[in-house]
Design a protein around this motif. Sequence first.
Motif, PDB file in Angstrom:
ATOM      1  N   SER A 125      35.933  32.649  14.957  1.00 28.38           N
ATOM      2  CA  SER A 125      37.325  32.318  14.655  1.00 28.38           C
ATOM      3  C   SER A 125      38.002  30.895  14.910  1.00 28.38           C
ATOM      4  O   SER A 125      37.338  30.300  15.619  1.00 28.38           O
ATOM      5  CB  SER A 125      38.022  33.594  15.648  1.00 28.38           C
ATOM      6  N   TYR A 150      39.896  37.188  24.489  1.00 23.82           N
ATOM      7  CA  TYR A 150      39.358  37.293  23.042  1.00 23.82           C
ATOM      8  C   TYR A 150      38.908  35.979  22.531  1.00 23.82           C
ATOM      9  O   TYR A 150      37.554  36.068  22.133  1.00 23.82           O
ATOM     10  CB  TYR A 150      40.500  37.889  22.041  1.00 23.82           C
ATOM     11  N   ASN A 180      43.306  32.795   9.176  1.00 19.61           N
ATOM     12  CA  ASN A 180      44.022  33.844   9.370  1.00 19.61           C
ATOM     13  C   ASN A 180      44.131  34.782   8.028  1.00 19.61           C
ATOM     14  O   ASN A 180      44.956  34.559   6.967  1.00 19.61           O
ATOM     15  CB  ASN A 180      45.755  33.500   9.460  1.00 19.61           C
ATOM     16  N   LEU A 201      50.988  38.986  12.175  1.00 19.64           N
ATOM     17  CA  LEU A 201      52.495  38.962  11.263  1.00 19.64           C
ATOM     18  C   LEU A 201      52.160  39.720  10.213  1.00 19.64           C
ATOM     19  O   LEU A 201      53.284  40.562   9.849  1.00 19.64           O
ATOM     20  CB  LEU A 201      52.608  37.663  10.904  1.00 19.64           C
ATOM     21  N   THR A 217      60.452  40.203  14.190  1.00 19.63           N
ATOM     22  CA  THR A 217      61.132  39.191  15.290  1.00 19.63           C
ATOM     23  C   THR A 217      60.222  38.009  14.909  1.00 19.63           C
ATOM     24  O   THR A 217      58.816  37.942  15.119  1.00 19.63           O
ATOM     25  CB  THR A 217      60.885  39.528  16.858  1.00 19.63           C
ATOM     26  N   PHE A 219      58.621  34.641  16.068  1.00 14.53           N
ATOM     27  CA  PHE A 219      58.567  34.199  17.526  1.00 14.53           C
ATOM     28  C   PHE A 219      58.589  32.558  17.549  1.00 14.53           C
ATOM     29  O   PHE A 219      57.566  31.709  17.253  1.00 14.53           O
ATOM     30  CB  PHE A 219      57.093  34.541  17.986  1.00 14.53           C
ATOM     31  N   CYS A 230      55.875  28.409  13.361  1.00 16.91           N
ATOM     32  CA  CYS A 230      54.461  28.049  13.381  1.00 16.91           C
ATOM     33  C   CYS A 230      54.045  28.043  12.050  1.00 16.91           C
ATOM     34  O   CYS A 230      54.253  28.826  11.119  1.00 16.91           O
ATOM     35  CB  CYS A 230      53.748  29.065  14.258  1.00 16.91           C
ATOM     36  N   ARG A 232      50.267  28.447   9.867  1.00 13.12           N
ATOM     37  CA  ARG A 232      48.907  28.891  10.104  1.00 13.12           C
ATOM     38  C   ARG A 232      48.105  28.774   8.625  1.00 13.12           C
ATOM     39  O   ARG A 232      48.913  28.662   7.538  1.00 13.12           O
ATOM     40  CB  ARG A 232      48.880  30.336  10.287  1.00 13.12           C
ATOM     41  N   ARG A 293      55.997  33.129  21.431  1.00 18.45           N
ATOM     42  CA  ARG A 293      55.009  34.222  22.056  1.00 18.45           C
ATOM     43  C   ARG A 293      53.979  33.280  22.901  1.00 18.45           C
ATOM     44  O   ARG A 293      53.383  32.273  22.425  1.00 18.45           O
ATOM     45  CB  ARG A 293      54.441  34.881  20.938  1.00 18.45           C
ATOM     46  N   ASP A 296      50.784  30.916  21.637  1.00 20.47           N
ATOM     47  CA  ASP A 296      50.707  30.599  20.299  1.00 20.47           C
ATOM     48  C   ASP A 296      50.763  28.997  20.318  1.00 20.47           C
ATOM     49  O   ASP A 296      51.697  28.244  20.796  1.00 20.47           O
ATOM     50  CB  ASP A 296      51.959  31.077  19.567  1.00 20.47           C
TER      51      ASP A 296
HETATM   52  C1  WQD Z   1      50.681  34.284  13.043  1.00 19.87           C
HETATM   53  C2  WQD Z   1      52.118  33.837  13.186  1.00 19.87           C
HETATM   54  C3  WQD Z   1      52.988  33.914  15.440  1.00 19.87           C
HETATM   55  C4  WQD Z   1      53.882  38.282  14.696  1.00 19.87           C
HETATM   56  C5  WQD Z   1      45.579  35.647  15.572  1.00 19.87           C
HETATM   57  C6  WQD Z   1      44.632  35.427  16.614  1.00 19.87           C
HETATM   58  C7  WQD Z   1      43.528  34.627  15.954  1.00 19.87           C
HETATM   59  C8  WQD Z   1      42.861  35.268  14.932  1.00 19.87           C
HETATM   60  C9  WQD Z   1      43.925  35.448  13.517  1.00 19.87           C
HETATM   61  C10 WQD Z   1      41.107  36.405  15.503  1.00 19.87           C
HETATM   62  C11 WQD Z   1      52.387  33.054  14.463  1.00 19.87           C
HETATM   63  C12 WQD Z   1      54.174  34.737  14.239  1.00 19.87           C
HETATM   64  C13 WQD Z   1      53.557  37.044  14.377  1.00 19.87           C
HETATM   65  C14 WQD Z   1      55.272  38.669  14.600  1.00 19.87           C
HETATM   66  C15 WQD Z   1      55.864  36.251  14.557  1.00 19.87           C
HETATM   67  N1  WQD Z   1      42.255  36.683  15.253  1.00 19.87           N
HETATM   68  N2  WQD Z   1      54.389  36.074  14.514  1.00 19.87           N
HETATM   69  N3  WQD Z   1      56.095  37.542  14.506  1.00 19.87           N
HETATM   70  O1  WQD Z   1      48.249  34.242  16.403  1.00 19.87           O
HETATM   71  O2  WQD Z   1      47.668  32.975  14.217  1.00 19.87           O
HETATM   72  O3  WQD Z   1      46.073  34.588  15.181  1.00 19.87           O
HETATM   73  O4  WQD Z   1      44.869  36.421  14.610  1.00 19.87           O
HETATM   74  O5  WQD Z   1      40.360  35.794  15.746  1.00 19.87           O
HETATM   75  O6  WQD Z   1      42.670  34.357  17.033  1.00 19.87           O
HETATM   76  O7  WQD Z   1      45.000  34.628  17.911  1.00 19.87           O
HETATM   77  O8  WQD Z   1      48.003  35.466  14.059  1.00 19.87           O
HETATM   78  O9  WQD Z   1      49.562  37.070  12.731  1.00 19.87           O
HETATM   79  O10 WQD Z   1      49.393  37.054  14.992  1.00 19.87           O
HETATM   80  O11 WQD Z   1      50.402  35.310  14.010  1.00 19.87           O
HETATM   81  O12 WQD Z   1      56.669  35.446  14.097  1.00 19.87           O
HETATM   82  O13 WQD Z   1      55.520  39.842  14.840  1.00 19.87           O
HETATM   83  O14 WQD Z   1      53.227  34.582  13.008  1.00 19.87           O
HETATM   84  O15 WQD Z   1      53.932  33.776  16.349  1.00 19.87           O
HETATM   85  O16 WQD Z   1      53.037  31.903  14.570  1.00 19.87           O
HETATM   86  P1  WQD Z   1      47.717  34.140  15.111  1.00 19.87           P
HETATM   87  P2  WQD Z   1      49.327  36.269  13.913  1.00 19.87           P
END
Ligand code: WQD
Length: 339
Positions: A125, A150, A180, A201, A217, A219, A230, A232, A293, A296
């Motif tokens: 990852s 994790y 992602n 997300l 929401t 974050f 953020c 990605r 969150r 992040d």
């Molecule tokens: C993406 C963006 C949130 C949910 C995670 C793991 C990473 C990898 C992939 C495995 C961020 C924002 C999210 C919500 C939001 N997994 N968000 N509201 O955190 O980049 O990566 O999954 O290896 O290790 O950490 O992905 O999809 O959770 O979030 O605003 O309800 O969406 O803050 O900016 P993330 P995510």
Amino acid sequence: MSRILLAGGAGYIGSHTAVELLEAGYEVIIADNYSNSCPEAVKRIEEITGKSVKAYELDIKDTEKLENVFKENKIDAVIHFAGLKAVGESVAKPVLYYRNNIDTTLSLLECMEKYGVNNIIFSSSATVYGEENPVPYTEEMNRGTCTNPYGWTKVMMEQILEDAAKANKDLSVVLLRYFNPIGAHVSGKIGEDPQGIPNNLMPYVAQVAVGRREQLTIFGKDYDTPDGTCRRDYIHVTDLAIGHVKAIDYVLEHKGVEIFNLGTGTPYSVTEIVETFEKVNDIKINHVYGARRPGDLPESYANADKALKVLGWKTERTLADMCRDTWNWQKNNPNGYNK
Ligand code: WQD
Ligand code: NAD
């Protein structure tokens, strides 16, 4: 044609990889305990490809049961998807995460050694780049400091696999660092089916769209990014799956350890994701902006040059494709696989 064991192959990324491997002519065997998936996913893989898949229901940690798979089948390579992946849950239950993720890796390595299987691809990852590396991430950067157990399991498993390859010169290890993954197979028959409230997300957006959740929401909107949310590196799961086919071709032909980022190299913000989903699918996503969150990072995205240069792989699907295919899966399967 080579026979590939997909540990955790009934899950989101494993099922899409199974489809692409079968379509490329590989034989696929799945071993999964269905802790975060279900046998229906295997049926759907067969439906899409018109090919049959041998599936074993077992815990990969159970070395004795896993051995049977190696005894009964001549395996050429293993892809190790079998892991727990919810970041928040890993903070609450670190021991469960270390036990499951590390032990599955050790069981696989033990069986591989015993049965003379020398090729393994590991689902790593982008999280291993940790907090200190600057974006875009390149493969030769040192692994960084993770914000959760994790992430540490991924760092540790990379280390374990590197050590195993140092000790056994016949071993071929490919570490794939996913960014992602989102989207679903274009057929709408397989896709991401999280249990309970989605942590990620895109599944959350899809469940708001289908009426299972009231609102999203977002974050944080005070990050140092162009629109304050953020950014990605979202990658279509089918592009990611095709990356595994390329990595299989590579792992079968080489020795030692190679690391590849699997991402597009282009970051999108949370707001851009919501807006694109709304536009492409002509549907409103009820959303509010909330607090950041914890854990992040403002930005995470790949330099994807190495995978292109060495594997001849690059992504072909756009963010619009990712949003369209996610919605196609979700609206055809409002409750996922109904497990
Ligand atoms: C993406 C963006 C949130 C949910 C995670 C793991 C990473 C990898 C992939 C495995 C961020 C924002 C999210 C919500 C939001 N997994 N968000 N509201 O955190 O980049 O990566 O999954 O290896 O290790 O950490 O992905 O999809 O959770 O979030 O605003 O309800 O969406 O803050 O900016 P993330 P995510
Ligand atoms: P997933 O949960 O859909 O798939 C994992 C599969 O492994 C599931 O089918 C689950 O039932 C199985 N499994 C877990 N522990 C097992 C065990 N002890 N024995 C047998 N089967 C077991 O997750 P995914 O999104 O497909 O992710 C696959 C891999 O990729 C995971 O290792 C994950 O950490 C990694 N990864 C995922 C992402 C992502 O955002 N989805 C990003 C980077 C890395």
